[in-house]
Design a protein around this motif. Structure first.
Motif, mmCIF file in Angstrom:
data_model
loop_
_atom_site.group_PDB
_atom_site.id
_atom_site.type_symbol
_atom_site.label_atom_id
_atom_site.label_comp_id
_atom_site.label_asym_id
_atom_site.label_seq_id
_atom_site.Cartn_x
_atom_site.Cartn_y
_atom_site.Cartn_z
ATOM 1 N N LYS A 155 -0.460 -1.049 -13.517
ATOM 2 C CA LYS A 155 -1.549 -0.660 -12.622
ATOM 3 C C LYS A 155 -2.786 -0.303 -13.454
ATOM 4 O O LYS A 155 -3.330 -1.134 -14.162
ATOM 5 C CB LYS A 155 -1.107 0.480 -11.711
ATOM 6 N N TYR A 308 -8.830 -5.604 -9.109
ATOM 7 C CA TYR A 308 -7.409 -5.294 -9.251
ATOM 8 C C TYR A 308 -7.064 -3.994 -8.524
ATOM 9 O O TYR A 308 -6.015 -3.887 -7.883
ATOM 10 C CB TYR A 308 -7.057 -5.189 -10.729
ATOM 11 N N TRP A 311 -6.915 -4.729 -4.856
ATOM 12 C CA TRP A 311 -5.676 -5.440 -4.517
ATOM 13 C C TRP A 311 -4.482 -4.496 -4.496
ATOM 14 O O TRP A 311 -3.606 -4.608 -3.631
ATOM 15 C CB TRP A 311 -5.446 -6.560 -5.525
ATOM 16 N N GLN A 312 -4.435 -3.540 -5.432
ATOM 17 C CA GLN A 312 -3.359 -2.556 -5.443
ATOM 18 C C GLN A 312 -3.394 -1.699 -4.180
ATOM 19 O O GLN A 312 -2.351 -1.405 -3.582
ATOM 20 C CB GLN A 312 -3.469 -1.680 -6.697
ATOM 21 N N PHE A 314 -4.697 -2.545 -1.258
ATOM 22 C CA PHE A 314 -4.315 -3.393 -0.118
ATOM 23 C C PHE A 314 -2.806 -3.610 -0.080
ATOM 24 O O PHE A 314 -2.190 -3.591 0.996
ATOM 25 C CB PHE A 314 -5.041 -4.738 -0.234
ATOM 26 N N ARG A 315 -2.216 -3.780 -1.243
ATOM 27 C CA ARG A 315 -0.767 -3.977 -1.296
ATOM 28 C C ARG A 315 -0.019 -2.721 -0.858
ATOM 29 O O ARG A 315 0.979 -2.809 -0.131
ATOM 30 C CB ARG A 315 -0.371 -4.356 -2.723
ATOM 31 N N ARG A 318 -0.236 -2.394 2.930
ATOM 32 C CA ARG A 318 0.685 -3.299 3.627
ATOM 33 C C ARG A 318 2.102 -2.745 3.644
ATOM 34 O O ARG A 318 2.826 -2.901 4.622
ATOM 35 C CB ARG A 318 0.680 -4.669 2.955
ATOM 36 N N ARG A 319 2.483 -2.095 2.538
ATOM 37 C CA ARG A 319 3.828 -1.529 2.496
ATOM 38 C C ARG A 319 3.979 -0.353 3.452
ATOM 39 O O ARG A 319 5.060 -0.100 3.968
ATOM 40 C CB ARG A 319 4.144 -1.084 1.074
#
Length: 371
Positions: A155, A308, A311-312, A314-315, A318-319
């Motif tokens: 990360k 990046y 994106w982290q 957003f990921r 989603r979880r």
């Protein structure tokens, strides 16, 4: 063995009984191997095995140089710097590897030891090269034995590295043909200026971009001095560059006012660069049309880091989203009003958690779902 080495450091030397108690009598993950060994071969064998490992670890620690304070670490880094400067860094890849180690030496001096933390993008900015170039250089240095990867970055955490002295003898790789240059008036103290310290100031500047004077130009300028003249043969031997490359790069450095020639010897001009402003270097970068390339590289890397991070986030979002989770117990098995079991094929099952139904015993019978 790694645990035994850690337990054998000065001031915390463990006894075999201490190591046995921690690894065998306590439910630690590190002692899984020791507990398995005792179950297979008995207590006596395990005690003897751990005592032998601890004894070899003590011998290994005793052979290593003792570093008690920051001064000792700086002394060891100075020895490593001498080894790096004595290594024949040949060709374009050799110059890139030398820049890599030069940047890492500075980071190690700031951290006070051989361990340091740096990301690939930050390393590329310090070296003045592309990110892919820094990655391939890291792989070559690992193969040479100069670099070890301790922890891979995750990360926003950078990777942790460790500098190490290579296993080969530096006497067989010595290539320096002349002594270190004396300090000029702008340098403080007494002694000599290592080539890598001069290179650290020059290598990330726009004047030494690949489209300008390049890495070879930075290495040649780092080997020049204002008062001690050096010939092309000595420069070629000192830098590991081809004599024709040395002559071509020196002509370009003279044209930009960074070097002078007198009776076949080359000198560093008095206004070549200063540690604060680097005015002459900036003019050289403007003449080569590479001015601002380093700033563009930093902006590009900052944009990559921001993308990046987005994106982290957003990921992770989603979880955390409420998505339908699969249920192993279908609808109609339990009456929603009374909570009684309707489908008796599920008799003997704990259905309080429809996603993880469990049987009363260890394993359900084969006829549990028989019609």
């Amino acid at each position: 063995m790694a645990l035994a080495v850690a337990c054998s450091q000065p001031g915390r030397a463990w006894t075999p009984a201490d190591l046995y108690e921690v690894l065998v009598h306590r439910p630690t993950p590190a002692g899984t191997w020791a507990r398995s060994l005792r179950a297979r071969k008995g207590t006596d064998y395990t005690v003897a095995k751990l005592a032998d490992i601890l004894g070899r670890a003590r011998e290994f620690v005793a052979r290593q140089p003792l570093i008690e304070q920051r001064t000792d670490a700086i002394v060891e880094l100075t020895r490593l710097r001498d080894t790096i400067e004595d290594h024949p860094w040949r060709g374009r890849t050799g110059g890139t590897d030398q820049k890599n180690l030069t940047a890492r030496l500075r980071l190690c001096e700031l951290s006070g030891g051989f361990d340091h933390t740096v990301s690939v993008r930050h390393l590329a900015e310090l070296m003045g090269c592309a990110k892919s170039t820094a990655v391939t250089s890291n792989q070559r240095l690992i193969e040479l034995g100069y670099l070890k990867l301790i922890r891979v970055g995750k990360k926003t955490e950078a990777s942790r590295w460790q500098l190490a002295a290579p296993t080969f003898s530096t006497a067989t790789h010595r290539r320096r043909a002349f002594p270190a240059h004396p300090l000029t008036d702008r340098d403080r103290g007494a002694g000599s200026v290592p080539e890598t310290r001069r290179l650290h100031v020059l290598m990330a500047h726009d004047a030494f971009h690949a489209w300008a004077h390049g890495t070879s130009g930075a290495r040649l300028l780092a080997a020049l001095d204002e008062t001690e003249g050096v010939g092309t043969a000595e420069l070629a031997c000192a830098t590991g560059l081809h004599p024709s490359t040395v002559r071509r790069r020196l002509v370009a450095l003279i044209d930009d006012g960074l070097a002078d020639q007198n009776e076949g010897l080359y000198y560093l001009t008095a206004t070549a660069y200063t540690y604060e402003e680097k005015c002459q270097l900036t003019q050289a970068a403007v003449s080569k049309r590479t001015d601002g390339y380093g700033a563009k590289r930093k902006l590009r890397h900052a944009h990559d880091r921001a993308q990046y991070a987005k994106w982290q986030a957003f990921r992770a979002e989603r979880r955390r989203a409420d998505r339908p989770r699969p249920s192993l117990v279908p609808e109609g098995v339990i009456d929603p009003e009374s909570g009684e079991l309707v489908d008796f094929r599920w008799s003997g099952w704990h259905l309080s958690d429809p996603e993880h139904p469990t049987w009363f015993d260890d394993t359900p019978p084969r006829s549990a779902f028989a019609v």
